[in-house]
Design an enzyme around this catalytic site. Structure first.
Site, PDB file in Angstrom:
ATOM      1  CB  THR A  63      -0.542  -0.093   1.023  1.00  0.00           C
ATOM      2  OG1 THR A  63      -1.097  -1.395   1.024  1.00  0.00           O
ATOM      3  CG2 THR A  63      -1.763   0.545   0.867  1.00  0.00           C
ATOM      4  CG  HIS A  72      -0.652   1.003  -4.816  1.00  0.00           C
ATOM      5  ND1 HIS A  72      -0.903   0.301  -5.141  1.00  0.00           N
ATOM      6  CD2 HIS A  72      -0.507  -0.043  -3.721  1.00  0.00           C
ATOM      7  CE1 HIS A  72      -1.093  -0.973  -6.168  1.00  0.00           C
ATOM      8  NE2 HIS A  72      -1.034  -1.347  -4.420  1.00  0.00           N
TER       9      HIS A  72
END
Ligand SMILES: [Zn+2]
Ligand SMILES: [Zn+2]
Length: 354
Positions: A40, A43
């Site tokens: 995450t 990202h």
């Protein structure tokens, strides 16, 4: 204090000097001791379409950590000052129908550290006291940090019936590899795993896989049928989000089997629902976060009971100052977990030197 910040929407991260946060009502102030990097976070660094849609900026990134309680907001007495804690990264409302019925991981008001509110790649962070999970004092800091991520694996493994079953794990990123270990620990009869990376297949082997297959060069369906007496598997744990892996995994699922899906596809995919799901009577489970707090107690049992050793998962330790190098390592795919230490003398193993 120092913090790794997304200063504005767009790619990149920078280290900034920002004021020490003040714990609000019901919150604790934590001094960060170790913080691990997750997909995450990549990202958010790249500011891909998912991050642009979900994350806010400016923002301190990171959500996997352990640290010491150094301050209490009003109304807080627990955990006491000086306690080593890990952090549940999903901050939930506590009063919606899901929170009130033991399904807090599905709370529609969930705010995630390092995505919706300031995260943990910093010297200090404030979190609700309810999100602090006291750790045994002798737990290595890197292990304490990556429990949040291990929780994704334990949650995925514990939803389908796993004991005595043949299991396929598609995708051997850190969560996939930890799922291999958790499935074995929870009594799976055999665990097979696929990935395109040799480094990651080797990690899955090391963490207990019975056999691993290179999804880029091997016909995974034939290979898994060959090791399962032509039967296929009872349980699919899908960690890759790759359309072909999902299709192969569901092809290999026996009639009546269960699939637990954690890997994000990032975009809609096509799937033959008739043959892969309906005519098989298969059950598909979507997995999000960790069950609050069942998964944390399960993790405690697995780790403290000696059923799972996460030590081999930690492949790189770096100083917080070296965050750019750490993110590049993580993005290379040739790592297990990469752990940052605000104070490098806290590192519970040798620091990485390029
Ligand atoms: Zn994570
Ligand atoms: Zn809620």
């Amino acid at each position: 204090m120092r913090a790794i910040r997304k200063v504005a929407p767009g790619p990149g991260l920078e280290m900034a000097e920002i004021p020490l946060p003040v714990p609000g009502m019901g919150e604790v102030l934590l001094q960060v001791k170790a913080a691990s990097i997750c997909g995450t976070d990549l990202h958010v660094r790249n500011w891909d379409p998912w991050a642009a849609e979900h994350a806010v900026a400016p923002l301190t990134v990171g959500h996997e950590m352990c640290g010491i309680v150094v301050g209490h907001g009003s109304g807080v007495t627990d955990p006491p000052i000086g306690t080593l804690v890990s952090v549940e990264s999903h901050v939930v409302c506590g009063v919606c129908s899901w929170c009130r019925t033991g399904k807090g991981h599905l709370c529609p008001e969930t705010r995630i550290l390092g995505v919706h509110r300031d995260g943990v790649f910093a010297d200090f962070v404030t979190v609700p006291a309810a999100n602090a999970w006291p750790d045994p004092e002798d737990m290595p800091l890197s292990i304490a940090s990556l429990q949040e991520n291990f929780g994704n694996a334990v949650h995925t493994v514990s939803v389908p019936e796993i004991e005595g079953r043949k299991v396929l794990v598609t995708g051997c990123g850190p969560v996939g590899v930890m799922a291999v270990a958790a499935a074995k620990a929870l009594g799976a009869r055999s665990v097979y795993a696929t990935d395109v990376s040799a480094f990651r297949r080797a990690m899955a082997d090391r963490m207990g896989a019975d056999a691993t297959f290179d999804a880029s060069t091997v016909d995974v369906v034939s290979a898994v049928l060959a090791v399962t007496d032509g039967e296929g598997v009872d349980v699919l744990l899908e960690m890759s989000g790759a359309a072909r892996a999902i299709d192969n995994g569901l092809r290999l699922l026996k009639p009546g089997g269960e699939a637990a899906l954690l890997g994000l596809t990032s975009r809609p995919i096509t799937l033959d629902i008739d043959d892969r799901v309906i005519f098989k009577g298969a059950t598909l489970h979507g997995i999000v976060g960790r069950r609050l707090w069942d998964t944390w107690y399960q993790m405690r049992a697995l780790l403290r009971g000696g059923k799972v050793d996460l030590g081999p998962m930690v492949t790189h330790r770096l100083s917080l100052e070296d965050f750019d190098m750490a993110f590049d390592l993580m993005a290379s795919g040739n790592t297990g977990k990469v752990v940052l230490f605000p104070d490098p003398t806290d590192a519970d193993g040798p620091l990485y030197r390029p």
